[in-house]
Design a protein around this motif. Sequence first.
Motif, PDB file in Angstrom:
ATOM      1  N   GLU A 223       0.844  -1.187   0.000  1.00  0.00           N
ATOM      2  CA  GLU A 223       0.000   0.000   0.000  1.00  0.00           C
ATOM      3  C   GLU A 223       0.880   1.238   0.000  1.00  0.00           C
ATOM      4  O   GLU A 223       2.047   1.184   0.375  1.00  0.00           O
ATOM      5  N   GLY A 224       0.295   2.338  -0.424  1.00  0.00           N
ATOM      6  CA  GLY A 224       1.045   3.581  -0.406  1.00  0.00           C
ATOM      7  C   GLY A 224       0.302   4.688  -1.105  1.00  0.00           C
ATOM      8  O   GLY A 224      -0.926   4.647  -1.267  1.00  0.00           O
ATOM      9  N   GLY A 225       1.037   5.678  -1.536  1.00  0.00           N
ATOM     10  CA  GLY A 225       0.417   6.817  -2.189  1.00  0.00           C
ATOM     11  C   GLY A 225       1.458   7.703  -2.830  1.00  0.00           C
ATOM     12  O   GLY A 225       2.653   7.397  -2.860  1.00  0.00           O
ATOM     13  N   GLY A 226       0.983   8.819  -3.339  1.00  0.00           N
ATOM     14  CA  GLY A 226       1.896   9.719  -4.017  1.00  0.00           C
ATOM     15  C   GLY A 226       1.256  11.051  -4.324  1.00  0.00           C
ATOM     16  O   GLY A 226       0.153  11.377  -3.853  1.00  0.00           O
ATOM     17  N   LEU A 227       1.934  11.801  -5.158  1.00  0.00           N
ATOM     18  CA  LEU A 227       1.539  13.161  -5.492  1.00  0.00           C
ATOM     19  C   LEU A 227       1.847  13.409  -6.957  1.00  0.00           C
ATOM     20  O   LEU A 227       2.893  12.995  -7.461  1.00  0.00           O
ATOM     21  N   ALA A 228       0.930  14.079  -7.643  1.00  0.00           N
ATOM     22  CA  ALA A 228       1.169  14.517  -9.023  1.00  0.00           C
ATOM     23  C   ALA A 228       1.060  16.034  -9.067  1.00  0.00           C
ATOM     24  O   ALA A 228       0.055  16.601  -8.623  1.00  0.00           O
ATOM     25  N   TRP A 229       2.087  16.676  -9.601  1.00  0.00           N
ATOM     26  CA  TRP A 229       2.143  18.135  -9.645  1.00  0.00           C
ATOM     27  C   TRP A 229       2.355  18.571 -11.088  1.00  0.00           C
ATOM     28  O   TRP A 229       3.343  18.229 -11.714  1.00  0.00           O
ATOM     29  N   ARG A 230       1.404  19.330 -11.607  1.00  0.00           N
ATOM     30  CA  ARG A 230       1.530  19.877 -12.960  1.00  0.00           C
ATOM     31  C   ARG A 230       2.179  21.247 -12.851  1.00  0.00           C
ATOM     32  O   ARG A 230       1.528  22.249 -12.572  1.00  0.00           O
ATOM     33  N   TRP A 231       3.483  21.290 -13.079  1.00  0.00           N
ATOM     34  CA  TRP A 231       4.213  22.540 -12.869  1.00  0.00           C
ATOM     35  C   TRP A 231       4.074  23.496 -14.056  1.00  0.00           C
ATOM     36  O   TRP A 231       4.338  24.691 -13.925  1.00  0.00           O
ATOM     37  N   THR A 232       3.694  22.980 -15.229  1.00  0.00           N
ATOM     38  CA  THR A 232       3.328  23.821 -16.367  1.00  0.00           C
ATOM     39  C   THR A 232       2.127  23.148 -17.032  1.00  0.00           C
ATOM     40  O   THR A 232       1.827  21.986 -16.753  1.00  0.00           O
TER      41      THR A 232
END
Length: 402
Positions: A223-232
């Motif tokens: 199990e786990g998770g994460g992050l998505a970042w749209r920097w442009t």
Amino acid sequence: MLLSLFLLLLAQDVAPAPSTAPSDLSAAIELAQSGRNAEALVAMQKIAAANPEDRLTRLWIANVHMRMGHPELAEPVYRSITVEDPDNVDALVGLGTALLHQDRVVEGLDVLRRAEEIAPENPNVVGALAAAYQFAGDDRQSISYRQRLVTMSPTRANVMLLEDARRAYGHQIEAQAYDEDFSSPTPSTRVSDIAINYRVSDVVRVIGRGQLQTMSGQREDREGGGLAWRWTPWGTFTAQVLIGDDNRVLPQGDYLGRIDYGYRRATWTGQLRYFDFLGATVLMLSPGVTVAPTPRWTIGLRYALTSTDYATVTGVRNNTFDARIARELTPRIWVRGGFVRGVDNFDNFTIDEAGEFHAKTVSAALQILLPSLTSIVGRYDYQWRPDDVRMGRASIALVQAF
């Protein structure tokens, strides 16, 4: 998403005013509409040279430049028309679109907003603004304009564009299950995977994921998770961690960093991943690219280099080559195929695939996109492994956006 958006802009036509053109222009227009753009351009330029005040012909010249993929040539033609006739909506839409094709997003939006002030209920204006806001990364505003467009003109194409925008922008629940059967005494494997992709803001998403595997009655999970970042508007960085401390086949730790960057018809991907197995660690570096030569075809290529360290041996390298192709059969159905030499799926990477892994895999899949923003994919993979071992994998995946 950016890839499909660019193709949409490329395919967009500026609708000319009702034709009152003489027969020569009508014949040239027919050439353009039949795909004979170079011939049409020559014919239209001759007409415009004889009558420089013929704005309709000049508008079509600019349209043909756009069809031929030359927005830098179309721009001055559109602009000259808007100087003479500032209220020419078709020329304004063409000029705004040409600027967007040159990545001049702010200028393009300014021109299209001017067109909206003149003709707020013009479907061409509203559609161009929807695409422009999406290109600028303002998905919320883009969806608002797409909703307006569907109200004005509820064509199948406009409805599909709205669905695609909502599907990409919304929160998502992803579920997948597959069975692997081997020709050798290796026991069958059953895997289920579920993930939640939650949009926190227009540029940030959080991801939660869990995976369960059953083999010979033994169950492993992580199990786990994460992050998505749209920097442009064109680029996204994703980080994810999955942990399963008691695993023997699955990694006890899986650490992912990935960058996706879409530009024009291509989306480039770079991925760095570290797997911590019981008794081995694997570092993976993988560049890849997906190209859409037409709106209905995509081709993907990926390379992965892995380096495995065991207790007694380090730096065992392996190369993976991955080629995939997809074709849209109808507006809601895609067929996909692929060939992989090496590890075919690092999202389900197991200890038996670490080190040198010389397998070949072919795959075929069918994807159905439903109006409910549901995507269903059925897939079958067949793999040749050393020592005459064969593996067949049947899987079903579902993604629901909301």
